[in-house]
Structure formats: C-alpha cells, structure tokens
Design a protein around this motif. Structure first.
Motif: not given
Length: 297
Positions: A12, A17-18, A36, A38, A65, A67, A95
């Motif tokens: 990611l 992520i966004r 998170f 990124i 999320l 990563s 995901t």
C-alpha cells in the motif's frame, strides 16, 4: 495500485491508504492510537529486521488498513492479525484479496482486544512450535500488550515492534539509565530487548507528533538459566518487588520494600539495602525474591 512485486503482490502507498479509508468511511482515531504507515519501504524494513521467512507463524497486533500486513505476507509467512476496531477487521480480508490474492489462504484476522486474547482463541499460533510478533503498536498500550502476550504465550519467542521512541528507550534500557523502569526489568524477565533503529514521522498518516523506533526482542532459550521456567522463584513475587521498588524511585530498597522483604533477605541475596531499585538488574531482583522465599519457607 500499490508497489508491484515480483510475485504479483502489491504493497500500500499513500494513495491506496487514503482510498481504502475513504471507501470505508474510516478516519484514524486517537482512541485506538491509530497512525497508518503509508510508505512501502518502511514496512519492508520492519519485516526485514524481524527476520520473517516463508512458512513462519506470525502475529500482528493492530494491522489497521494493512500496510505492514501485506509486507509480512509478501515473505510467504502465515499471519494471524488481531484488530480491535471492527470496521478495520472487517475490511482487511478484502484488502488482502485485492492487493495480494495469492496470500489469502495464509491470512486470518481476529476482531479482538490484544490485551484480552488467549491461546485458545488463536489456535494457529498456540499450536505452533514458536511464533513471532511483528507490529506497529498503538503508543498508549504498547508495553502492556507486549508483557501480556509474553505471559500468555510461552511460544512467542521473538518480536519486532514499532513504538514511540521513548517507549523503545524504556523497553531496552539498562540499570542506572534515567529511563530504566518497570517495563525494562519486566521485559528482561522474559528475554533480551534492544532498539534497532528510528522511524521518521513522515511515513505515517496522520503524522504523529512524536518519533518512533523499532525494538527487537528474543526470549531466553529453553535451556538458558535465565528462562523463567528455570528460575527457582515465580514471576508474581519478582514483579511485586519490581513494582514496589519503582513506585517511589528516590527511596532506598530498604524503605521501598520494608513491607515485603523480611529481615536478612538483602544480606542473603548479597544486595546493599541502601541502593535504589533503578540500579538493580533482573537477576538481582530474582536473587532478592529467592531470598525472601527461602526465609519465609
């Protein structure tokens, strides 16, 4: 999509992520200490430092999320993720399926508080000979999570975690250091911790107002005299002495422990009672606990 890999997997990036957060209506919360990662390079560095290989059993706490989750799965490891936040736990399998479909059969997520999870709830890890913890831990509960998991899972033999820099310094501190305290000594009961690098603030969303660092830990081997199973005294008494010794740091051991330590125990353990708790290493706390136990026998 994220950063393409030789095996067809992806990690990611900031845009991923966004997008995922927007799709799910997820915003990072202070309640769960969510920041998170990124940057794909950072999560790869964490996994590399952890020494994760194909076939390893890995636990991740607070996957967020996904990563770091994807970077762990990229190695070929089997991963059990423990996520307290229901929307994040629900989204994570989707995901993995989107970014690394070949890893879905090596991944499972449990929607639970890591402070409450037990071996019976994580059979994949509990039944493994050993497993490792790799995580970007919420700053506010990092220390209790580590100590709780080490206590409950005797086969958790190592970890590589990202925590607030000050927490990392405390976890790996040595006697006499200004930041040496109860977390330092209690972690030393189980094994050896050391700080293995700093992480900049710009790799997170949102960017935290503190610096982060990596801590690596190795549990004492089964045949090591320092392994808790080989000690002649149990953890409860040792930890009770540690807590009392650091409750009022400026007090001498004699003053701080007068209600716990019987007369003659300091002499028997070879410890000067005018010292302060912050000067004792774990072996000295064990020696003092052993002396207490022998005198009360």
């Amino acid at each position: 999509m994220g950063t393409a890999q030789a095996d067809g997997g992806n990690l990611l990036g900031a845009a991923d992520i966004r997008r995922i957060a927007a799709e799910e209506g997820i915003t990072p919360t202070k309640k769960f200490g969510q920041n998170f990662v990124i940057d794909p390079g950072t999560v790869r560095k964490i996994v590399r430092e952890a020494g994760v290989d194909a076939g390893d059993q890995v636990m991740e706490v607070g996957p967020g999320l996904g990563s770091l989750t994807l970077a762990i799965l990229e190695t070929g490891a089997d991963l059990t993720a423990v996520e307290i936040d229901p929307p994040l736990a629900q989204r994570l399998p989707q995901t993995i399926a989107e970014f690394m479909p070949n890893a879905t059969n090596r991944f499972r997520v449990v929607n639970m508080d890591a402070l409450k999870v037990t071996p019976s709830q994580l059979p994949q890890l509990a039944d493994a000979a050993t497993f490792t913890l790799v995580a970007n831990l919420p700053y506010n509960v990092a220390t209790p999570i580590l100590l709780t998991l080490l206590e409950r899972f005797g086969n958790l033999d190592s970890f590589l975690v990202m925590v607030q820099k000050e927490v990392a310094e405390r976890l790996s501190a040595q006697p006499g250091s200004k930041v040496y305290g109860t977390p330092s000594v209690k972690l030393a009961w189980y094994g050896t911790a050391k700080s293995v690098g700093n992480i900049g603030r710009n790799v997170f969303w949102p960017a935290p107002n503190v610096d982060s660092a990596l801590v690596r830990f190795e549990r004492h081997a089964a045949d090591d005299p320092r392994n808790p199973n080989n000690r002649s005294v149990g953890r409860d008494l040792v930890f009770r002495l540690i807590d009392a010794s650091f409750a009022q740091r400026r007090k001498t051991l004699h003053a701080a422990l007068r209600k716990i330590v019987p007369s003659g125990a300091f002499e028997r353990a070879g410890i000067d009672p005018t010292r302060r708790g912050e000067t004792l290493d774990i072996d000295e706390f064990v020696a003092l606990a052993t002396a207490c136990k022998e005198l009360e026998a």
